[in-house]
Design a protein around this motif. Structure first.
Motif, PDB file in Angstrom:
ATOM      1  N   ALA A 141       0.871  -1.178   0.000  1.00  0.00           N
ATOM      2  CA  ALA A 141       0.000   0.000   0.000  1.00  0.00           C
ATOM      3  C   ALA A 141       0.904   1.223   0.000  1.00  0.00           C
ATOM      4  O   ALA A 141       1.821   1.335   0.811  1.00  0.00           O
ATOM      5  CB  ALA A 141      -0.905   0.005   1.220  1.00  0.00           C
ATOM      6  N   ILE A 142       0.656   2.132  -0.927  1.00  0.00           N
ATOM      7  CA  ILE A 142       1.477   3.337  -1.046  1.00  0.00           C
ATOM      8  C   ILE A 142       0.557   4.483  -1.451  1.00  0.00           C
ATOM      9  O   ILE A 142      -0.436   4.275  -2.138  1.00  0.00           O
ATOM     10  CB  ILE A 142       2.614   3.114  -2.074  1.00  0.00           C
ATOM     11  N   ARG A 143       0.877   5.666  -1.012  1.00  0.00           N
ATOM     12  CA  ARG A 143       0.052   6.826  -1.333  1.00  0.00           C
ATOM     13  C   ARG A 143       0.824   7.757  -2.254  1.00  0.00           C
ATOM     14  O   ARG A 143       1.979   8.094  -2.003  1.00  0.00           O
ATOM     15  CB  ARG A 143      -0.345   7.563  -0.054  1.00  0.00           C
ATOM     16  N   PHE A 144       0.163   8.167  -3.335  1.00  0.00           N
ATOM     17  CA  PHE A 144       0.722   9.129  -4.279  1.00  0.00           C
ATOM     18  C   PHE A 144      -0.167  10.359  -4.290  1.00  0.00           C
ATOM     19  O   PHE A 144      -1.349  10.284  -3.963  1.00  0.00           O
ATOM     20  CB  PHE A 144       0.774   8.544  -5.696  1.00  0.00           C
ATOM     21  N   ASP A 145       0.387  11.472  -4.716  1.00  0.00           N
ATOM     22  CA  ASP A 145      -0.438  12.660  -4.899  1.00  0.00           C
ATOM     23  C   ASP A 145      -1.462  12.383  -5.993  1.00  0.00           C
ATOM     24  O   ASP A 145      -1.178  11.663  -6.965  1.00  0.00           O
ATOM     25  CB  ASP A 145       0.425  13.861  -5.295  1.00  0.00           C
TER      26      ASP A 145
ATOM     27  N   VAL B 190      -1.316  10.228  -9.905  1.00  0.00           N
ATOM     28  CA  VAL B 190      -2.130   9.071 -10.278  1.00  0.00           C
ATOM     29  C   VAL B 190      -3.038   9.421 -11.458  1.00  0.00           C
ATOM     30  O   VAL B 190      -3.171   8.644 -12.412  1.00  0.00           O
ATOM     31  CB  VAL B 190      -2.954   8.566  -9.070  1.00  0.00           C
ATOM     32  N   GLU B 191      -3.659  10.592 -11.417  1.00  0.00           N
ATOM     33  CA  GLU B 191      -4.551  11.007 -12.511  1.00  0.00           C
ATOM     34  C   GLU B 191      -3.799  11.096 -13.838  1.00  0.00           C
ATOM     35  O   GLU B 191      -4.328  10.732 -14.886  1.00  0.00           O
ATOM     36  CB  GLU B 191      -5.215  12.333 -12.173  1.00  0.00           C
ATOM     37  N   ALA B 192      -2.553  11.570 -13.796  1.00  0.00           N
ATOM     38  CA  ALA B 192      -1.764  11.693 -15.032  1.00  0.00           C
ATOM     39  C   ALA B 192      -1.494  10.318 -15.634  1.00  0.00           C
ATOM     40  O   ALA B 192      -1.590  10.135 -16.850  1.00  0.00           O
ATOM     41  CB  ALA B 192      -0.455  12.423 -14.749  1.00  0.00           C
ATOM     42  N   PHE B 193      -1.160   9.349 -14.798  1.00  0.00           N
ATOM     43  CA  PHE B 193      -0.919   7.997 -15.310  1.00  0.00           C
ATOM     44  C   PHE B 193      -2.215   7.357 -15.799  1.00  0.00           C
ATOM     45  O   PHE B 193      -2.247   6.723 -16.849  1.00  0.00           O
ATOM     46  CB  PHE B 193      -0.257   7.119 -14.239  1.00  0.00           C
TER      47      PHE B 193
ATOM     48  N   GLN C 269      -0.686   1.287 -14.032  1.00  0.00           N
ATOM     49  CA  GLN C 269       0.150   0.789 -12.935  1.00  0.00           C
ATOM     50  C   GLN C 269       1.470   0.243 -13.461  1.00  0.00           C
ATOM     51  O   GLN C 269       2.527   0.441 -12.857  1.00  0.00           O
ATOM     52  CB  GLN C 269      -0.601  -0.284 -12.144  1.00  0.00           C
ATOM     53  N   THR C 270       1.423  -0.414 -14.609  1.00  0.00           N
ATOM     54  CA  THR C 270       2.659  -0.924 -15.226  1.00  0.00           C
ATOM     55  C   THR C 270       3.542   0.240 -15.647  1.00  0.00           C
ATOM     56  O   THR C 270       4.760   0.203 -15.448  1.00  0.00           O
ATOM     57  CB  THR C 270       2.305  -1.810 -16.436  1.00  0.00           C
ATOM     58  N   ARG C 271       2.935   1.285 -16.222  1.00  0.00           N
ATOM     59  CA  ARG C 271       3.727   2.453 -16.622  1.00  0.00           C
ATOM     60  C   ARG C 271       4.344   3.141 -15.402  1.00  0.00           C
ATOM     61  O   ARG C 271       5.479   3.612 -15.451  1.00  0.00           O
ATOM     62  CB  ARG C 271       2.862   3.444 -17.411  1.00  0.00           C
ATOM     63  N   MET C 272       3.596   3.177 -14.297  1.00  0.00           N
ATOM     64  CA  MET C 272       4.130   3.779 -13.078  1.00  0.00           C
ATOM     65  C   MET C 272       5.306   2.946 -12.556  1.00  0.00           C
ATOM     66  O   MET C 272       6.337   3.497 -12.146  1.00  0.00           O
ATOM     67  CB  MET C 272       3.031   3.884 -12.015  1.00  0.00           C
ATOM     68  N   ASN C 273       5.176   1.638 -12.612  1.00  0.00           N
ATOM     69  CA  ASN C 273       6.258   0.743 -12.206  1.00  0.00           C
ATOM     70  C   ASN C 273       7.486   0.969 -13.083  1.00  0.00           C
ATOM     71  O   ASN C 273       8.621   1.047 -12.594  1.00  0.00           O
ATOM     72  CB  ASN C 273       5.783  -0.707 -12.293  1.00  0.00           C
ATOM     73  N   ASP C 274       7.258   1.089 -14.395  1.00  0.00           N
ATOM     74  CA  ASP C 274       8.366   1.323 -15.330  1.00  0.00           C
ATOM     75  C   ASP C 274       9.055   2.654 -15.052  1.00  0.00           C
ATOM     76  O   ASP C 274      10.286   2.763 -15.142  1.00  0.00           O
ATOM     77  CB  ASP C 274       7.869   1.275 -16.773  1.00  0.00           C
TER      78      ASP C 274
END
Length: 90
Positions: free
Chosen positions: A56-60, A64-67, A75-80
């Protein structure tokens, strides 16, 4: 032809109505071996080699909206993106 007329007058060829004999000889899901019950219910078995860690992690919200705005796979793009950042730190 409305829906009521259609459903009364036609039988789906891939899903025909059961006969009394078929109903009486049908096996309950609970009568099957557990391994087959899980498959029929769509449950996955354990991963052979787990590659992901649930956390569990919190982002602004704007991050998150941009991704998410880029569509499915965010989520994969965020991981990358995090992986690329780690490579730059080395």
């Amino acid at each position: 032809m409305n829906k009521k007329q259609h459903s009364k007058n036609t039988t789906e060829p891939e899903n025909p109505e059961w006969t009394a004999l078929e109903v009486n000889s049908a096996m309950r899901l609970t009568e099957l071996p557990n391994s087959l019950q899980k498959k029929l219910r769509g449950q996955r078995g354990p991963q052979k080699a787990p590659r992901k860690l649930q956390t569990a992690i919190r982002f602004d919200a704007d991050i998150v909206e941009a991704f998410k705005a880029q569509g499915p796979g965010w989520q994969t793009r965020m991981n990358d993106a995090l992986r690329e950042w780690l490579k730059q730190q080395a």
